[in-house]
Design a protein around this motif. Structure first.
Motif, short mmCIF file in Angstrom:
data_model
loop_
_atom_site.label_atom_id
_atom_site.label_comp_id
_atom_site.label_asym_id
_atom_site.label_seq_id
_atom_site.Cartn_x
_atom_site.Cartn_y
_atom_site.Cartn_z
N ILE A 178 2.62 -22.39 -5.89
CA ILE A 178 1.25 -22.83 -6.18
C ILE A 178 0.60 -21.70 -6.96
O ILE A 178 0.63 -20.54 -6.53
N THR A 179 0.03 -22.04 -8.11
CA THR A 179 -0.61 -21.01 -8.92
C THR A 179 -2.12 -21.12 -8.76
O THR A 179 -2.69 -22.19 -8.95
N VAL A 180 -2.71 -20.02 -8.38
CA VAL A 180 -4.16 -19.96 -8.23
C VAL A 180 -4.63 -18.81 -9.12
O VAL A 180 -4.31 -17.65 -8.86
N GLY A 181 -5.35 -19.12 -10.21
CA GLY A 181 -5.73 -18.08 -11.17
C GLY A 181 -4.48 -17.36 -11.64
O GLY A 181 -3.51 -17.99 -12.07
N SER A 182 -4.46 -16.03 -11.48
CA SER A 182 -3.29 -15.28 -11.95
C SER A 182 -2.32 -14.93 -10.81
O SER A 182 -1.45 -14.08 -10.97
N ILE A 183 -2.52 -15.54 -9.64
CA ILE A 183 -1.61 -15.27 -8.51
C ILE A 183 -0.76 -16.50 -8.22
O ILE A 183 -1.27 -17.64 -8.19
N ARG A 184 0.55 -16.26 -8.04
CA ARG A 184 1.47 -17.36 -7.74
C ARG A 184 1.99 -17.16 -6.32
O ARG A 184 2.49 -16.09 -5.99
N VAL A 185 1.87 -18.19 -5.48
CA VAL A 185 2.31 -18.10 -4.09
C VAL A 185 3.38 -19.16 -3.84
O VAL A 185 3.16 -20.34 -4.09
N THR A 186 4.56 -18.72 -3.37
CA THR A 186 5.63 -19.67 -3.06
C THR A 186 5.92 -19.63 -1.56
O THR A 186 6.25 -18.58 -1.02
N PRO A 187 5.77 -20.78 -0.89
CA PRO A 187 6.05 -20.81 0.56
C PRO A 187 7.53 -21.07 0.84
O PRO A 187 8.15 -21.90 0.18
N PHE A 188 8.09 -20.33 1.80
CA PHE A 188 9.48 -20.55 2.21
C PHE A 188 9.51 -20.84 3.70
O PHE A 188 9.02 -20.03 4.51
N LEU A 189 10.09 -21.98 4.05
CA LEU A 189 10.17 -22.42 5.44
C LEU A 189 11.05 -21.46 6.24
O LEU A 189 12.15 -21.13 5.81
N ILE A 190 10.55 -21.02 7.38
CA ILE A 190 11.32 -20.11 8.24
C ILE A 190 11.26 -20.57 9.69
O ILE A 190 10.55 -21.51 10.03
N ASP A 191 12.01 -19.88 10.54
CA ASP A 191 12.05 -20.22 11.96
C ASP A 191 11.05 -19.35 12.74
O ASP A 191 11.04 -18.13 12.59
N HIS A 192 10.25 -20.03 13.55
CA HIS A 192 9.29 -19.33 14.42
C HIS A 192 9.01 -20.26 15.59
O HIS A 192 9.42 -21.43 15.57
N SER A 193 8.29 -19.78 16.60
CA SER A 193 7.98 -20.65 17.73
C SER A 193 6.88 -21.66 17.39
O SER A 193 6.53 -22.48 18.24
N ALA A 194 6.35 -21.61 16.21
CA ALA A 194 5.46 -22.67 15.71
C ALA A 194 6.27 -23.49 14.71
O ALA A 194 7.04 -22.93 13.92
N PHE A 195 6.07 -24.80 14.71
CA PHE A 195 6.79 -25.68 13.80
C PHE A 195 6.17 -25.56 12.41
O PHE A 195 4.98 -25.31 12.28
N ASP A 196 6.99 -25.76 11.37
CA ASP A 196 6.50 -25.77 9.99
C ASP A 196 5.83 -24.43 9.63
O ASP A 196 4.68 -24.39 9.20
#
Ligand SMILES: [Zn+2]
Ligand SMILES: [Zn+2]
Length: 401
Positions: free
Chosen positions: A126-144
């Motif tokens: 997701i690009t917001v202004g000049s910053i690009r953020v990419t989410p990567f699914l990982i394992d944690h005790s919270a889902f998603d």
């Protein structure tokens, strides 16, 4: 590119991280503080100009996961600021907040924030202004739950959020980082376990095996766990022998509906055997009495009633952090429920072990350094990574990346 951890450099929870480029300002998480050693949550004091007060001056807030220590303050974010979170995470938070609102708790601002929140797709930037953020699914005790790769001004930062390697999808962590992230400039990493190193770390698979053994010993098993610890509930539910009932309360069933609707094609997240308890269902009550059951409870009216009625010859699997049972952080509702009952501990941490943190660092090989957070012992990162540039920030301190 600059980083400013407003809260979380020397504590677990209450996480708020700001990342800015010359023209863009984004935040990762906006969490509430966890209760202190006296069990009391301090009154909220976090004030971030342009986000919680004054003219809005922020381009987006990204949430790693649904735990309150990462998302709890979302209702204080100015309503014009875009929010981003996982699609199922959003549904789960809506489900929880609607439930609380039905109980008469004022959740209007949180619900409005969740209703307007945008959702993201794993590995889609997701690009917001000049910053690009990419989410990567990982394992944690919270889902998603997600890690974020944040890119701007030619720099790459991996913000881990909360994660672990010993859950059902933990094995995917390192190959995923190798394939999609590669080398970064900075690693902003959680270090929860570095001050909880005495904690025994089993895998979710081992825990599932233990629960299966417990069901061989006892026909009636209660599981005391968080309604949102989906992988724990899934693992335990799928270890229940055929013929035994799997029971929960109405709210828990609604939470499972959210996951099943969106992820039911994954066998682990098919919860069709789990039934909401109905005391008028004679067949179900007979099955529970005769053949036994697994019942998910929490420290509330439903849990107490079920234990009163079905508690004879039963065992409670305590499946939450054991800190809640300690003298300093005692959760009185939990200890009251367990008192003079037959119970065993069946739990494992939602956080990365020192070895997993090391493996992540060796995979993304941060060129410039490591910034610890979400830890009561950030200094331990220096021992974990001798010779590496470990930057111990103070809350609110600005660092040019
Ligand atoms: Zn956390
Ligand atoms: Zn968490």
């Amino acid at each position: 590119m600059r980083i400013q951890i407003h809260r979380g450099t020397h504590q677990i929870g209450g996480s708020v991280t700001e990342i800015t480029s010359d023209d863009t300002r984004v935040f990762i998480d906006f969490g509430s503080e966890l209760p202190g050693a006296d069990g009391v949550v301090k009154p909220e004091t976090l004030s971030v100009p342009g986000v919680t007060e004054g003219e809005p001056r922020c381009d987006a807030v990204f949430f790693t996961h649904t735990h309150g220590d990462h998302i709890g303050q979302l209702d204080r974010i100015h309503p014009s600021i875009p929010l981003y979170m996982g699609a199922t995470a959003r549904e789960l938070c809506l489900c929880l907040n609607r439930y609380l609102a039905d109980k008469g708790i004022d959740r209007a601002a949180a619900l409005a924030a969740l209703e307007r929140a945008n959702t993201f797709t794993p590995a889609h930037p997701i690009t917001v202004g000049s910053i690009r953020v990419t989410p990567f699914l990982i394992d944690h005790s919270a889902f998603d739950a997600y890690m974020f790769l944040i890119e701007a001004d030619g720099k790459r930062v991996l913000h881990t959020g909360d994660f672990r390697g010993h859950g059902f999808r933990g094995k995917a962590l390192i190959p995923m980082l190798e394939k999609y992230v590669g080398q970064v400039d900075w690693l902003v990493c959680e270090g929860t376990m570095l001050s909880r190193s005495a904690e025994q770390v089993k895998t979710e698979h081992e825990l599932q095996r233990d629960e299966r053994d417990l069901m061989k010993q006892y026909k009636r098993v209660f599981v005391l766990c968080s309604s949102m610890n989906i992988d724990r509930i899934a693992g335990f539910a799928h270890a229940v022998p055929d013929g035994r009932a799997i029971i929960c309360d109405d709210f828990q069933r609604k939470v499972l509906d959210v996951v099943q609707t969106r992820h039911g094609q994954v066998p682990l997240y098919d919860f069709s055997r789990v039934k909401s308890y109905d005391r008028t269902d004679a067949v179900l009550n007979r099955q529970m009495m005769d053949d036994g059951f697994l019942c998910f409870i929490r420290a509330n009216h439903f849990g107490e009633k079920m234990l009163d009625y079905y508690g004879d010859d039963a065992v409670i699997a305590y499946s939450m952090w054991d800190g809640y049972l300690s003298e300093e952080l005692e959760n009185k509702k939990l200890t009251a429920l367990l008192k003079s009952r037959n119970w065993v501990k069946l739990h494992t941490s939602g956080h990365a072990t020192p070895d997993t943190i090391k493996a992540v660092c060796e995979t993304v090989r941060p060129r410039c350094g490591v910034i610890p957070m979400h830890s009561e012992c950030p200094e331990a990162f220096k021992e974990l990574f001798p010779g590496k540039n470990v930057i111990l920030l103070k809350d609110g301190e600005l660092l040019e990346l």
